[in-house]
Structure formats: C-alpha cells, structure tokens
Design a protein around this motif. Structure first.
Motif, mmCIF file in Angstrom:
data_model
loop_
_atom_site.group_PDB
_atom_site.id
_atom_site.type_symbol
_atom_site.label_atom_id
_atom_site.label_comp_id
_atom_site.label_asym_id
_atom_site.label_seq_id
_atom_site.Cartn_x
_atom_site.Cartn_y
_atom_site.Cartn_z
ATOM 1 N N ILE A 1 -15.031 14.202 -5.627
ATOM 2 C CA ILE A 1 -13.645 13.775 -5.888
ATOM 3 C C ILE A 1 -12.684 14.459 -4.928
ATOM 4 O O ILE A 1 -11.812 13.820 -4.326
ATOM 5 C CB ILE A 1 -13.261 14.073 -7.345
ATOM 6 C CG1 ILE A 1 -14.128 13.258 -8.311
ATOM 7 C CG2 ILE A 1 -11.794 13.767 -7.589
ATOM 8 C CD1 ILE A 1 -13.948 13.646 -9.764
ATOM 9 N N LEU B 1 -8.487 20.790 -9.348
ATOM 10 C CA LEU B 1 -9.006 19.606 -10.037
ATOM 11 C C LEU B 1 -9.477 19.973 -11.434
ATOM 12 O O LEU B 1 -10.198 20.966 -11.622
ATOM 13 C CB LEU B 1 -10.171 19.012 -9.238
ATOM 14 C CG LEU B 1 -11.080 18.009 -9.960
ATOM 15 C CD1 LEU B 1 -10.335 16.708 -10.226
ATOM 16 C CD2 LEU B 1 -12.340 17.737 -9.163
ATOM 17 N N HIS B 2 -9.080 19.162 -12.426
ATOM 18 C CA HIS B 2 -9.590 19.306 -13.793
ATOM 19 C C HIS B 2 -10.116 17.955 -14.258
ATOM 20 O O HIS B 2 -9.452 16.929 -14.076
ATOM 21 C CB HIS B 2 -8.495 19.783 -14.750
ATOM 22 C CG HIS B 2 -8.975 19.941 -16.158
ATOM 23 N ND1 HIS B 2 -9.799 20.968 -16.565
ATOM 24 C CD2 HIS B 2 -8.771 19.165 -17.270
ATOM 25 C CE1 HIS B 2 -10.063 20.840 -17.850
ATOM 26 N NE2 HIS B 2 -9.461 19.759 -18.303
ATOM 27 N N GLN B 3 -11.321 17.935 -14.857
ATOM 28 C CA GLN B 3 -11.950 16.711 -15.350
ATOM 29 C C GLN B 3 -12.170 16.809 -16.851
ATOM 30 O O GLN B 3 -12.548 17.869 -17.373
ATOM 31 C CB GLN B 3 -13.300 16.479 -14.665
ATOM 32 C CG GLN B 3 -13.211 16.159 -13.187
ATOM 33 C CD GLN B 3 -14.580 16.061 -12.542
ATOM 34 O OE1 GLN B 3 -15.146 17.062 -12.113
ATOM 35 N NE2 GLN B 3 -15.140 14.853 -12.499
ATOM 36 N N ALA C 1 -17.098 17.143 -8.972
ATOM 37 C CA ALA C 1 -15.828 17.689 -8.505
ATOM 38 C C ALA C 1 -15.749 17.710 -6.980
ATOM 39 O O ALA C 1 -14.709 17.365 -6.391
ATOM 40 C CB ALA C 1 -15.629 19.099 -9.060
ATOM 41 N N THR D 1 -13.416 7.911 -11.057
ATOM 42 C CA THR D 1 -13.940 9.282 -11.011
ATOM 43 C C THR D 1 -14.917 9.594 -12.139
ATOM 44 O O THR D 1 -15.385 10.727 -12.240
ATOM 45 C CB THR D 1 -12.771 10.290 -11.090
ATOM 46 O OG1 THR D 1 -12.063 10.084 -12.324
ATOM 47 C CG2 THR D 1 -11.816 10.118 -9.914
ATOM 48 N N GLN E 1 -11.974 11.244 -16.948
ATOM 49 C CA GLN E 1 -10.779 11.146 -16.116
ATOM 50 C C GLN E 1 -10.595 12.449 -15.334
ATOM 51 O O GLN E 1 -11.240 13.464 -15.619
ATOM 52 C CB GLN E 1 -9.546 10.874 -16.975
ATOM 53 C CG GLN E 1 -9.625 9.583 -17.765
ATOM 54 C CD GLN E 1 -8.352 9.309 -18.538
ATOM 55 O OE1 GLN E 1 -7.248 9.386 -18.000
ATOM 56 N NE2 GLN E 1 -8.480 9.005 -19.827
ATOM 57 N N ALA E 2 -9.720 12.410 -14.350
ATOM 58 C CA ALA E 2 -9.493 13.584 -13.513
ATOM 59 C C ALA E 2 -8.017 13.702 -13.173
ATOM 60 O O ALA E 2 -7.310 12.703 -13.042
ATOM 61 C CB ALA E 2 -10.321 13.492 -12.232
ATOM 62 N N CYS E 3 -7.564 14.943 -13.050
ATOM 63 C CA CYS E 3 -6.213 15.222 -12.570
ATOM 64 C C CYS E 3 -6.303 16.230 -11.436
ATOM 65 O O CYS E 3 -7.018 17.229 -11.540
ATOM 66 C CB CYS E 3 -5.328 15.785 -13.690
ATOM 67 S SG CYS E 3 -3.693 16.323 -13.109
#
Length: 612
Positions: A294, A256-258, A291, A286, A262-264
């Motif tokens: 999410i 996970l990267h924020q 983290a 999110t 936003q987050a991916c």
C-alpha cells in the motif's frame, strides 16, 4: 481470454524493465504494473493459484495487454505511477482525493509580491510549502505580512494605487505602491522573509531585537514599536508549532493504519523545521494488500505531481524501498531518503502520525456505518430496489434570469463526492427570464445526453441510482419529459423536493412519478439527510452563480479585443489608469503606450467608438 492472452503475450515479451497494462474488452485499463524483467514478472500472472483473489479476477477479465519498455526500473516506476493516476485502473491500489496543496510564492521584480499559490509552479519566484490546508497557508501569509510588511496586491492594483490601502493602516504592508519605503529597504524585507521561510527565524528575530533597541536608544519609539510588533508576529508563528522535527529541515512523515479491510494514510508536512499541517488519505483496493504494498503504491502516486522532500519518514518499509528512493531522487534531481525509524525523536513523530491515522480511520468507519443506515432509509422511503450508491441533486440559481447557473452535487456511501460536482452555465438565450423549468430542462438534457454518449451501456459508476430535484411537481414533470425524450423513461428514479407550508424546514413535500406527494415525520433521520442533500445543492448552485456574476462584474472590455493580451492590457491600464479612460482616449494617445502599434491602436479605438 485471460490466461490465454497473457500466455500468448509472453512469447514476445523482452527481459527488460518496463510497464505493462492489462486491458478489458473495451480497451479500458484493468491494471498497471512495472517490472525489472517484464517476461519474468508477467509470467507470475499465469499461476492463478498463487495470486490474491483481486488479481485472479483481473487476470480472468484481461482481453489484451500493452507493453512499454524503459531504460531503467526507476523510470518504469515513475511511468507506472503516472499511468495509474491518469487511467485509474480498477484493480490497482488508488490514491483518492489527491488534491493539489497550496504554497506561498514570493515573487520577483522590483517590488516582489507574497501570495498563496496552488497548481503548476510556472510563475517566477521562490515557492515555500506545501501547506496541508488553505487555513494553514492563510495563517502563514498573515504572519508574513505582519512580520515583514510585504505587499500582497495584484500588479494592476499596485500600479493604480494613489494612496495607501487598509493593509498599511493595520500594519500589514509598508505601502511600496506610494513610495512609503525605498527599493533598498523593501529588498531587505524580502530577503528577511525569504530567510524566514527557509527556516532561519532565530537570526532574524535577533536582528530585529537589535534594531528595536537601537531605535529605542535614539528615542524613536514609533520605529521601535514597529520592530516590536514584527518580533511578536514571528514569536506567534513559532508558538503554533505543537509538533516539531528536531534536526530535519524538510521532510514528510507518512503513517499507515489498517483495520476492517480499509486503510488510512496520514501525511504530515515539515518545511524549514516547521509543521505545515497534515492530511488524511483513504486509498481504495487495499483489502488484501500488505502495508508495504500500500505504501509503495501511495508514494509513487502521491509524488507523481509534487516535488518530494529531502527525507520521507515512514511507519512501514515500502516494497522496493531502494527503487522508490532512486525514482524519487531522479524526479527531484537530488537525493531523497526513505526511512522507517524505530527509535528516537523520529520514531515519536511516526507514533504521533500513526495515532492520527488510527483515529481518522475510526471516525471514517463510524461515519460510513451511519451513512449506510441513512442510504437504507432513502431506499425504503422512495421504494428503491437497493440503497443508492450515487445520488445526484440538482438546483438552479439566477437573479431575474441573468447569469443563470445549474448545479449538480453528488453523494454516496462516502458522503459528498465533491470531485463529481458540476456546474452548467445556461446557454439557451431563448429562455425567458426566471423560467426555472426551461433551465432545469437544459441542465438535465445536457447531463444525460452526455452520459448516454460516454457510457451507453451504463457500465461505469457515473450513472445515478437516484436523482433529487429542488422543486415541486412542475420540476418533476420536466425531469420525466427529458428522460423520456432520451429513451430513459423509468430507468432513473426521480424525486422532487418542495418546501412545505410557510417554507418551514422539516415540512417538505416529496414528489415521485405515479405516487401521491407525501411528507416524512419531523424527527425522521432520513428527512434530515435529504434536507442536507437539498441544502448542499442549493449552496453549490448559489456559489457558482455568484462566482459567475463576480467574474462578469470584474471583466474588462479589453479582453474582448483581438491582439490585446495580458501584457498589453497591463501596459494600457498603467498608462491610462482605467478601462473607461482607455475607451475615451484618442488613437494618437493609444499609440503612445509601449507595445501598442498604430494598427493595434486603431483596432482598440474602433472597438470602443464603432461598436454597435
């Protein structure tokens, strides 16, 4: 409302595990949550000052609650994930674009077939995957065909073959359909393929090398060349593995990267020690979430309809990690390990997935900024009050009025929303061949009549802010009439797009009610964007029309006979060879087919001979 509703509900809540739902005035789910102790968990919502802004808004909008108790907290977690995916509550963290992934299915029977499979795993056989994309599974299938020469044709085609097909000629099938291989030798190929898909590729390569050397020693060079080609096919598969998972046969790597609210989440699939590809997800709601929260929400929804692997490697420890592991183990029927490695080879894989997640989010944010500017341009060109959040584009496709299809594509701030695309098979049989105006009338009438029925207050996100129609003033007039008949006159902005002189791209005319037709400058970015929207609608409508036409071409008249299901249809085709031969058969000949009674034989005979 809100706090009072929750406080009144607390009086009857049990101190037991379960799931709670917050509902609005219309009964729609606002939020779904799970708890080990329902009373204690719901009590937390009465302290508004301790809640994030997102949940404060949720509490204030709550009009009622629904409670479901469960035996264990793990069962509550599984139920919560299922309800979130089904109800899609506005205030939950939601997994978007949760498509099904393709698998390789190695069937059963005397001559098992290898094929791509997507969806429910109801067919008998061994499933291998998931693969992250259709291209990944297609590459794996091609390698399997080259290495193990297994058939991929359908049972009907297999039964009807009288000579080898092209796949045999290009050395991708051993032609079991015409007896070019014995059942025993084919079973050995199937066993080798199954072992390869399970990760035992080195042993298979050694065995093939021994067989190649033995054939060469006997001077059977053609046979040796076949073994050589199979070894090379296996080597190419292994050479494509640019990211490996040492010591682990089955795992998902999830990172996970924020950034920027936003987050991916990037997911890499490893099965049988091989990298089966990766897929990026961009969950919604999110902005304020940590983290761990999410990832916890993502894992529950992601594995709701997928079998979890034996190990899940994570970039961050999720909330309730032990509970999640217990719930996934319960679902899988075996132990599932969740871990967030900090060093070693597994940590390197996490770092690789994190880098991919960061780069994917950066690309998405850059695309969103560009998309936002384009939507601002659309609003300026057509005089809209605000940039459109949902644009619907319509087009028709047919050949001389046959198999007519209307297509609707949808675009918004996140690009094309393919899950919202719709096809409309033209049902009105009185429409004259090629009457595009009447087809568009039917499509728009069905679309907006249903919208009025499902969301008359226009509170949902399914109402368009702009409708684009591929056509000229005539198509625009039809759209205006349809909306007027439905009581929506002037409420939905309408624009028709027609081709310019000599049908040159870039010289399109735009038509709006009450406004002179106009063109945009050739180098205007908004013009290019509108062309893309129009072209996507055109592509989608043509694709839907071709699919409908192909289905009609391949349809069998047997499907129209009551009592003739898939098994009897297969038996008839195997016996007679074609639908035409069945139509010419006598009643006694039909009765000779296994599973066809005298009554059914008469019904089939009458269908072909007494039909008007």
């Amino acid at each position: 409302m809100g706090l009072d509703v929750i406080q009144n509900q607390l009086k009857t809540l049990p101190e037991a595990p379960g799931v709670y739902r917050m509902l609005d005035e219309q009964g729609k789910a606002l939020y779904v949550g799970k708890a080990k102790n329902l009373r204690k968990r719901v009590t937390a919502y009465t302290h508004l000052e301790r809640l994030p802004a997102r949940l404060q808004r949720m509490v204030l909008a709550t009009a009622s609650m629904e409670i479901v108790t469960t035996h264990t907290e793990a069962e509550a977690l599984l139920l919560e994930s299922n309800l979130i995916k089904r109800l899609r509550p506005h205030f939950n963290i939601l997994l978007k674009d949760d498509k099904s992934f393709p698998y390789i299915l190695l069937g059963e029977g005397k001559w098992p077939r290898v094929m791509k499979h997507r969806g429910r795993q109801n067919d008998k056989g061994a499933y291998f995957g998931p693969f992250a994309s259709a291209s990944a599974v297609n590459q794996a299938l091609m390698a399997l065909q080259k290495a193990f020469l297994l058939r991929s044709c359908t049972d009907a085609v297999f039964a009807a073959r009288t000579r080898p097909c092209l796949l045999h000629q290009i050395k991708r099938c051993c032609a079991p359909c015409v007896g070019r291989v014995t059942p025993e030798d084919y079973a050995a190929l199937v066993s080798e393929a199954r072992a390869f898909l399970a990760g035992d590729s080195s042993a298979i390569q050694k065995d093939l090398a021994v067989k190649m050397d033995a054939a060469a020693a006997r001077l059977a060079y053609e046979e040796a060349a076949i073994f050589r080609d199979r070894i090379q096919a296996l080597s190419r598969v292994q050479a494509r593995q640019d990211v490996n998972l040492p010591g682990v046969g089955e795992a998902d790597v999830i990172a996970l990267h924020q950034a920027g609210g936003q987050a991916c989440i990037q997911v890499f699939f490893f099965r049988s020690g091989q990298n089966c590809g990766n897929h990026a997800y961009f969950p919604s709601q999110t902005g304020e979430a940590e983290a761990g929260e999410i990832l916890s929400a993502f894992l529950g929804q992601f594995y709701d309809d997928k079998p979890p692997p034996r190990e899940v490697l994570l970039s961050h420890a999720p909330q309730d990690q032990a509970l999640l592991a217990e719930a996934l183990s319960l679902k899988a029927g075996r132990k599932v390990i969740l871990s967030a490695p900090q060093k070693g080879e597994r940590a390197k894989l996490i770092a690789h997935a994190l880098r991919n997640a960061r780069e994917a989010l950066e690309r998405r944010m850059a695309e969103s900024q560009s998309q936002s500017r384009l939507l601002d341009g659309v609003a300026a060109v057509f005089g809209l009050d605000a940039p459109p959040r949902r644009i619907e584009i319509y087009d028709n496709s047919h050949i001389s009025g046959t198999k007519s299809v209307g297509g609707m594509v949808v675009a918004g701030a996140e690009g094309f929303l393919k899950a919202a695309y719709r096809t409309f098979h033209i049902k009105d049989t009185t429409i004259a061949a090629g009457d595009d105006f009447a087809m568009m009338r039917e499509v728009l009438t069905r679309r907006f009549a249903r919208a009025l029925k499902e969301d008359p207050e226009r509170e949902g996100a399914t109402w368009p802010d702009l409708v684009l129609i591929d056509g000229g003033k005539g198509q625009l007039g039809v759209a205006v009439d349809v909306l007027a008949e439905l009581g929506l006159e002037g409420e939905v902005p309408l624009v028709a797009v027609s081709k310019g002189p000599d049908r040159n791209a870039g010289r399109e005319y735009f038509h709006q009610p009450g406004r002179e037709s106009f063109q945009l400058p050739l180098n205007d970015p908004t013009l290019y964007y509108l062309q893309r929207l129009r072209d996507e609608a055109h592509r989608f409508a043509i694709g839907a029309h071709r699919a409908r036409r192909s289905k009609a071409i391949g349809a069998s008249p047997l499907e129209e006979i009551p009592g003739v299901g898939a098994l009897r249809k297969k038996a008839l085709l195997r016996h007679f060879g074609s639908a035409r031969a069945i139509s010419e058969a006598g009643q006694a000949d039909l009765e000779a087919v296994e599973g066809v009674s005298a009554a059914l034989a008469k019904k089939i005979y009458d269908f072909f001979h007494n039909s008007p």
